[in-house]
Design an enzyme around this catalytic site. Structure first.
Site, PDB file in Angstrom:
ATOM      1  N   LYS A  35     -26.791  11.876 -79.401  1.00 20.64           N
ATOM      2  CA  LYS A  35     -25.902  10.546 -79.247  1.00 20.64           C
ATOM      3  C   LYS A  35     -26.767   9.534 -78.494  1.00 20.64           C
ATOM      4  CE  LYS A  35     -23.098  10.499 -75.453  1.00 20.64           C
ATOM      5  NZ  LYS A  35     -23.349   9.108 -74.683  1.00 20.64           N
ATOM      6  N   ASN A  36     -27.370  10.052 -77.438  1.00 23.51           N
ATOM      7  CA  ASN A  36     -28.201   9.076 -76.584  1.00 23.51           C
ATOM      8  C   ASN A  36     -29.486   8.374 -77.333  1.00 23.51           C
ATOM      9  OD1 ASN A  36     -26.238   9.316 -74.724  1.00 23.51           O
ATOM     10  ND2 ASN A  36     -27.350  10.495 -73.185  1.00 23.51           N
ATOM     11  N   ARG A 105     -21.445   1.684 -72.039  1.00 23.43           N
ATOM     12  CA  ARG A 105     -22.565   1.210 -71.348  1.00 23.43           C
ATOM     13  C   ARG A 105     -23.879   0.945 -72.266  1.00 23.43           C
ATOM     14  NH1 ARG A 105     -24.487   0.731 -66.182  1.00 23.43           N
ATOM     15  NH2 ARG A 105     -26.958   1.491 -66.037  1.00 23.43           N
ATOM     16  N   CYS A 129     -17.490   2.826 -64.186  1.00 31.19           N
ATOM     17  CA  CYS A 129     -16.995   3.568 -65.157  1.00 31.19           C
ATOM     18  C   CYS A 129     -16.543   4.849 -64.295  1.00 31.19           C
ATOM     19  CB  CYS A 129     -17.964   4.046 -66.167  1.00 31.19           C
ATOM     20  SG  CYS A 129     -19.318   5.139 -65.801  1.00 31.19           S
ATOM     21  N   ARG A 134     -22.876   2.625 -61.638  1.00 33.87           N
ATOM     22  CA  ARG A 134     -23.978   2.308 -62.730  1.00 33.87           C
ATOM     23  C   ARG A 134     -24.470   0.917 -62.890  1.00 33.87           C
ATOM     24  NH1 ARG A 134     -22.270   5.997 -67.566  1.00 33.87           N
ATOM     25  NH2 ARG A 134     -24.420   6.317 -68.156  1.00 33.87           N
ATOM     26  N   PRO A 135     -25.088   0.260 -62.064  1.00 30.75           N
ATOM     27  CA  PRO A 135     -25.643  -0.932 -61.872  1.00 30.75           C
ATOM     28  C   PRO A 135     -26.695  -1.144 -63.080  1.00 30.75           C
ATOM     29  CG  PRO A 135     -26.438   0.011 -60.041  1.00 30.75           C
ATOM     30  CD  PRO A 135     -25.572   0.962 -60.803  1.00 30.75           C
ATOM     31  N   VAL A 136     -26.890  -2.518 -63.372  1.00 31.91           N
ATOM     32  CA  VAL A 136     -28.131  -2.842 -64.220  1.00 31.91           C
ATOM     33  C   VAL A 136     -29.351  -3.597 -63.470  1.00 31.91           C
ATOM     34  CG1 VAL A 136     -26.540  -2.942 -66.241  1.00 31.91           C
ATOM     35  CG2 VAL A 136     -26.812  -4.876 -65.158  1.00 31.91           C
ATOM     36  N   LEU A 138     -32.189  -2.785 -62.500  1.00 29.24           N
ATOM     37  CA  LEU A 138     -33.255  -2.128 -62.859  1.00 29.24           C
ATOM     38  C   LEU A 138     -33.809  -2.906 -63.984  1.00 29.24           C
ATOM     39  CD1 LEU A 138     -33.186   1.463 -61.873  1.00 29.24           C
ATOM     40  CD2 LEU A 138     -34.604  -0.473 -60.531  1.00 29.24           C
ATOM     41  N   ASP A 321     -25.957  15.453 -67.487  1.00 26.35           N
ATOM     42  CA  ASP A 321     -25.209  15.718 -68.595  1.00 26.35           C
ATOM     43  C   ASP A 321     -24.686  17.241 -68.785  1.00 26.35           C
ATOM     44  OD1 ASP A 321     -24.920  12.835 -68.694  1.00 26.35           O
ATOM     45  OD2 ASP A 321     -26.200  13.136 -70.530  1.00 26.35           O
ATOM     46  N   VAL A 343     -27.640  12.442 -59.454  1.00 29.32           N
ATOM     47  CA  VAL A 343     -28.154  11.231 -60.496  1.00 29.32           C
ATOM     48  C   VAL A 343     -26.797  10.190 -60.323  1.00 29.32           C
ATOM     49  CG1 VAL A 343     -28.598  10.722 -62.724  1.00 29.32           C
ATOM     50  CG2 VAL A 343     -29.291  12.690 -61.796  1.00 29.32           C
ATOM     51  N   ARG A 413     -15.962  10.662 -77.767  1.00 32.15           N
ATOM     52  CA  ARG A 413     -17.244   9.767 -77.567  1.00 32.15           C
ATOM     53  C   ARG A 413     -18.470  10.472 -77.852  1.00 32.15           C
ATOM     54  NH1 ARG A 413     -18.170   8.386 -72.110  1.00 32.15           N
ATOM     55  NH2 ARG A 413     -20.047   7.904 -73.129  1.00 32.15           N
TER      56      ARG A 413
END
Ligand code: UD1
Length: 436
Positions: A35-36, A105, A129, A134-136, A138, A321, A343, A413
């Site tokens: 998936k990822n 995301r 979420c 989970r900021p962005v 970076l 995960d 994490v 998902r």
């Protein structure tokens, strides 16, 4: 804005999974594409103004949602079985719709390719979420240091590249944390930048390597993916490619735990065993036997299992995960185990649901103290996020009686026909449409 097509995979709010535990599993199961990897590579396909064919793409709600995001930008996507054709010649739009980005995301990762192709991108913040903030930051800081003008206004990230040819500039970027998404965003952005970019403290996950290999197949110059320093020498353009997605190590890990929790010998393929080193090491430390039977195949032969401690870490550490699935397993292993989630700050919602099934897990901060119980018992439970839903299915397979799980959109998902695959191994698991 171009209208996105409806999802063909049903957003399943009307069904529950009914699992009657204690069935012994046996046989082999096929592992789907990752998936990822697929999500990042779909974003990466925007880098070339041509046609990409991706094979071994899993059938998942997240893939459908990513397809919708790309379609809303003017991209043509055709899915046949596990093959995705992505035609990017008509990329016109640079603003992604909030209702889609807020649900996925990974769709934020298109910011890098959009900036390099169009010199402009407007992407809503993915927002909070279920598993944490989970900021962005970076992603944003990295793009800024490559010369992009990035600011956030009314919940939308506005990014522009000014100057000659709208090209970002290669530079040295140190990531405060080896974020998978930020590494992927910046690596993609750097493929078409002017000069060389070095990403230090980069994420080393196999999906980052897969994305790098895909970009390389399109003509990008990337070295060091899979280590903590990646260097990318920007090129002027990338070309069409056909690319096969790697097998999903998290789906594979979930099936290994299914074998362990049901005391069943099962075989999985295709897998890349090196991608599962931490997971295999923990199962072996618990007493299970893992055999790499042939090329790209793994078998688990469970025996008496012992408690262990686990701390989630960026790759090659133990994957966050897989944390929930191991929690389900350790809840029935005699003795005391501790799982520490480092994490994500809020990824332990499954504890309450496992306790409803008779587990004995105490939470203190990001640590879960697990006292193994002899038996779980089936109960109505609610999936709270993707991996939590897998953990509850696993617990249901081991429990006495019937477990009924709601919230199947989380499972859909990220797992390609999980219940069908488990049924083919002998599990008693069925999707039942309850409320219309
Ligand atoms: C990816 C995976 C997800 C996996 C996670 C960690 C995809 C689509 N998803 O998510 O399944 O659980 O890696 O292995 O590939 N962070 C910041 N600022 C940022 C970016 C991240 O603080 O700009 C923090 C996050 O809040 C989190 C940590 O870094 O606490 C790890 O996040 P990251 O590695 O970025 O995960 P994702 O790429 O979102």
């Amino acid at each position: 804005m171009i209208q996105a097509p409806p999802l063909s995979l049903a957003f399943d709010q009307n069904s529950v999974l009914q699992i009657t535990g204690k069935a012994r599993l046996s046989g082999s199961v096929k592992i789907s594409g990752a998936k990822n990897s697929a999500l990042a590579i779909m974003a990466g396909a925007l880098l070339c103004a041509d046609h990409c064919r991706l094979t071994n793409v899993p059938s998942l709600l997240d893939i459908e949602r990513m397809s919708q995001v790309l379609t809303s930008l003017g991209i043509k996507i055709t899915k046949t079985g596990h093959t995705l054709e992505i035609e990017t010649q008509n990329l016109q739009q640079y603003d992604a719709p909030y209702d889609l980005v807020s649900q996925l995301r990974a769709s934020f990762f298109i910011i890098g390719p959009l900036l390099t192709r169009l010199g402009i991108a407007r992407i809503p913040l993915p927002g909070g979420c279920a598993i944490g903030a989970r900021p962005v930051d970076l992603h944003v800081r990295g793009l800024q240091s490559m010369g992009a003008d990035v600011h956030i206004e009314h919940g939308v990230v506005h990014a522009y590249v000014k100057g000659k040819g709208n090209r970002l500039k290669g530079t040295r970027i140190y990531l405060d944390y080896p974020s998978v998404g930020a590494t992927e965003t910046l690596m993609m952005a750097a493929t078409l930048a002017d000069g060389e970019t070095t990403l230090e403290n980069a994420a080393q996950e196999p999906e980052v390597i897969d994305l790098a290999n895909f970009c390389r197949a399109m003509g990008a110059r990337i070295k060091g993916a899979g280590t903590n320093t990646i260097s990318i020498d920007g090129v002027k353009s990338l070309h069409a490619v056909e690319y096969e997605i790697i097998p999903d190590r998290i789906e594979a890990g979930t099936f290994l735990v299914a074998g362990a929790i049901t005391q069943s010998a099962i075989t999985l393929s295709p897998v890349i065993p090196e991608h599962l080193t931490a997971v295999i090491a923990k199962l072996e430390a618990m007493g299970a036997k893992i055999i790499s039977t042939e090329h790209q195949s793994l078998s688990i032969i469970p025996g008496d299992l012992y408690p262990i401690d686990i701390e989630t870490m960026p790759y090659p550490g133990f994957p966050t995960d897989m944390q929930a699935q191991f929690m389900a397993l350790l809840s029935i292993v005699p003795g005391n185990s501790i799982i520490s989630e480092t994490v994500f700050e809020n990824r332990l919602h499954h504890v309450a649901e496992l306790n409803r099934m008779g587990a004995n897990i105490r939470l203190k901060g990001n640590h879960a103290f697990i006292s193994g119980v002899p038996q779980l018992s089936g109960a109505p439970v609610m999936a709270t996020d993707l991996r939590a839903s897998a953990a509850l299915v696993l617990a249901g397979l081991a429990a006495e009686g019937t477990t009924t799980m709601q919230g199947l959109h989380h499972l859909d998902r990220g797992y390609d026909h999980l219940e069908g695959k488990l049924r083919s191994l002998g599990a008693n698991i069925h999707r039942i449409t309850e409320f219309q």
